[in-house]
Design an enzyme around this catalytic site. Structure first.
Site, mmCIF file in Angstrom:
data_model
loop_
_atom_site.group_PDB
_atom_site.id
_atom_site.type_symbol
_atom_site.label_atom_id
_atom_site.label_comp_id
_atom_site.label_asym_id
_atom_site.label_seq_id
_atom_site.Cartn_x
_atom_site.Cartn_y
_atom_site.Cartn_z
ATOM 1 N N HIS A 1 -1.992 17.470 1.588
ATOM 2 C CA HIS A 1 -3.017 16.845 0.758
ATOM 3 C C HIS A 1 -2.517 16.670 -0.670
ATOM 4 C CE1 HIS A 1 -6.664 17.936 3.535
ATOM 5 N NE2 HIS A 1 -5.726 17.241 4.149
ATOM 6 N N GLU B 1 -3.444 17.876 -3.553
ATOM 7 C CA GLU B 1 -3.257 19.070 -4.372
ATOM 8 C C GLU B 1 -1.945 19.772 -4.038
ATOM 9 O OE1 GLU B 1 -7.770 18.839 -3.444
ATOM 10 O OE2 GLU B 1 -5.871 18.189 -2.549
ATOM 11 N N CYS C 1 -10.640 20.568 -0.257
ATOM 12 C CA CYS C 1 -11.167 20.994 1.037
ATOM 13 C C CYS C 1 -11.269 22.516 1.117
ATOM 14 C CB CYS C 1 -10.314 20.448 2.172
ATOM 15 S SG CYS C 1 -8.595 20.968 2.145
ATOM 16 N N CYS D 1 -7.257 23.408 0.465
ATOM 17 C CA CYS D 1 -6.678 23.190 -0.867
ATOM 18 C C CYS D 1 -7.385 24.014 -1.942
ATOM 19 C CB CYS D 1 -6.736 21.712 -1.225
ATOM 20 S SG CYS D 1 -5.642 20.699 -0.210
ATOM 21 N N ARG E 1 -6.110 -6.372 7.407
ATOM 22 C CA ARG E 1 -6.094 -5.736 8.723
ATOM 23 C C ARG E 1 -5.354 -4.402 8.676
ATOM 24 N NH1 ARG E 1 -4.618 -10.776 12.836
ATOM 25 N NH2 ARG E 1 -6.560 -11.961 12.530
ATOM 26 N N LEU F 1 -5.014 -10.366 16.927
ATOM 27 C CA LEU F 1 -5.677 -9.424 16.019
ATOM 28 C C LEU F 1 -4.772 -8.257 15.615
ATOM 29 C CD1 LEU F 1 -9.329 -9.233 17.441
ATOM 30 C CD2 LEU F 1 -8.370 -10.803 15.738
ATOM 31 N N GLU G 1 -14.394 -10.445 12.130
ATOM 32 C CA GLU G 1 -13.704 -11.708 11.844
ATOM 33 C C GLU G 1 -14.323 -12.914 12.540
ATOM 34 O OE1 GLU G 1 -9.606 -12.334 11.837
ATOM 35 O OE2 GLU G 1 -9.134 -10.759 10.403
ATOM 36 N N GLY H 1 -16.991 -14.693 15.962
ATOM 37 C CA GLY H 1 -17.263 -15.979 15.345
ATOM 38 C C GLY H 1 -18.602 -15.976 14.639
ATOM 39 N N THR I 1 -21.541 -13.846 16.102
ATOM 40 C CA THR I 1 -21.331 -12.413 15.883
ATOM 41 C C THR I 1 -21.578 -12.040 14.428
ATOM 42 O OG1 THR I 1 -19.708 -12.324 17.686
ATOM 43 C CG2 THR I 1 -19.662 -10.534 16.076
#
Length: 335
Positions: free
Chosen positions: A44, A46, A71, A80, A180, A200, A277, A279, A282
């Site tokens: 992480h 830290e 955390c 951390c 993406r 995709l 994305e 059509g 949707t």
């Protein structure tokens, strides 16, 4: 804290489902260490910041600036908050409190019990925006939803025969591939899968491929489509059946709450962000249900004269625009 935010953003696209976190350590008004969460499963922020400090003796007189509460639980890595307490740092300054119930104030408690001064809320709004995907996932229990489409200058998203190639220019398409790589999953409806046969994936940018999601209520789509090539983890949400095959999950949902259940199921799979994305049906369904957080719309100089009208946003607030070599990219956020 501004510097810590800059560092945190370097983890964008690599740390999900963990949040982006940056850390800066200051001793006598000079930065002596800094780090960020670079890769999911890795150290992480830290830890990386403390490891970068040459003289560890200075830590007990240093202030640590962290974008998110350290955390307090054992996951892939140790807590951390305990690490900072062990080094007896003088003060910890935070932008945001972690909404994860396993942390949510517990990290602060560990620090304060160790005699460390804690200050919160520094650049809090910027921190909220930085980790809007992470916060949405824990607070709303669904992913952060981004709507994206390209439309012609006269407001069409495709021709009457569903052909939409190519409305935007090659520079705009490269930006879409970058997006993406930054998000966890990408979704299209049945008609887009059928008429465009999209892959995709990330081709014009360096980065991870998002999980592919397709909505096919009656399982009408052909197995030979690129979405079902089994090269990328894919989920097909439908009304018929649930079954699995190599790298593809078919998940049955109820018709009454289809999109809500879809997003809830993705959240359970650690998907914190989703690009929708296409059509148009949707996208409009997500808009109608109010299940979106931001929209990114390319408007090109191309005109069709007639065709399938582009989606119409509701409860949208303008959030900026930019020119992409002739295409106008406009950003909206939900009110």
């Amino acid at each position: 804290m501004h510097r810590a935010m800059e560092l945190a953003r370097l983890g964008f696209g690599f740390v999900s489902p963990n949040p982006m976190v940056g850390c800066v350590i200051v001793y006598e008004n000079k930065i002596i260490g800094e780090g960020f969460h670079q890769q999911y499963g890795g150290p992480h922020a830290e830890v990386n910041a403390i490891n970068s400090v040459v003289d560890k003796m200075k830590l007990s007189k240093s202030t640590v600036y962290v974008t998110l509460e350290p955390c307090a639980h054992f996951g892939i890595t140790p807590p951390c908050a305990n690490l900072l307490a062990t080094h007896k740092v003088k003060k910890v300054v935070l932008a945001n409190i972690d909404p994860n119930p396993r942390v949510a104030g517990k990290g602060i408690e560990i620090l304060q019990n160790a005699g460390i001064e804690v200050e919160t809320g520094i650049l809090e709004e910027e921190g909220n925006n930085l980790n809007k995907r992470f916060f949405t996932s824990f607070i709303k229990k669904i992913p952060y939803v981004i709507l994206k489409w390209a439309e012609t200058s006269d407001g069409f998203i495709a021709r009457r025969n569903y052909d939409s190639k190519w409305i935007s220019n090659e520079y705009s398409r490269k930006i879409v591939h970058r997006w993406r790589a930054e998000e966890d999953a990408i979704l299209v409806g049945k008609n887009t899968a059928l008429y465009d046969n999209p892959t995709l994936n990330v081709r014009d940018w360096e980065g991870n491929n998002p999980m592919r999601i397709v909505i096919d209520h009656n399982l009408d789509l052909d197995d030979n489509l690129k979405l079902f090539d089994q090269k990328i983890s894919t989920i097909c949400y439908n009304l018929k059946e649930s079954r699995d095959r190599k790298n593809i999950v078919f998940k049955k949902l109820s018709e009454a709450h289809f999109l809500t259940d879809l997003l809830a199921d993705l959240q359970k799979r650690n998907i914190q962000s989703l690009i929708v994305e296409g059509g148009v049906t949707t996208i409009n369904n997500f808009i109608k249900a109010g299940l979106w957080d931001e929209a990114r719309v390319f408007r090109a100089s191309t005109s069709f004269g007639e065709g399938i009208s582009a989606p119409q946003l509701k409860d949208a607030e303008f959030d900026g625009k930019e020119d992409i070599m002739g295409d106008v990219l406009t950003y909206f956020k939900k009110k």
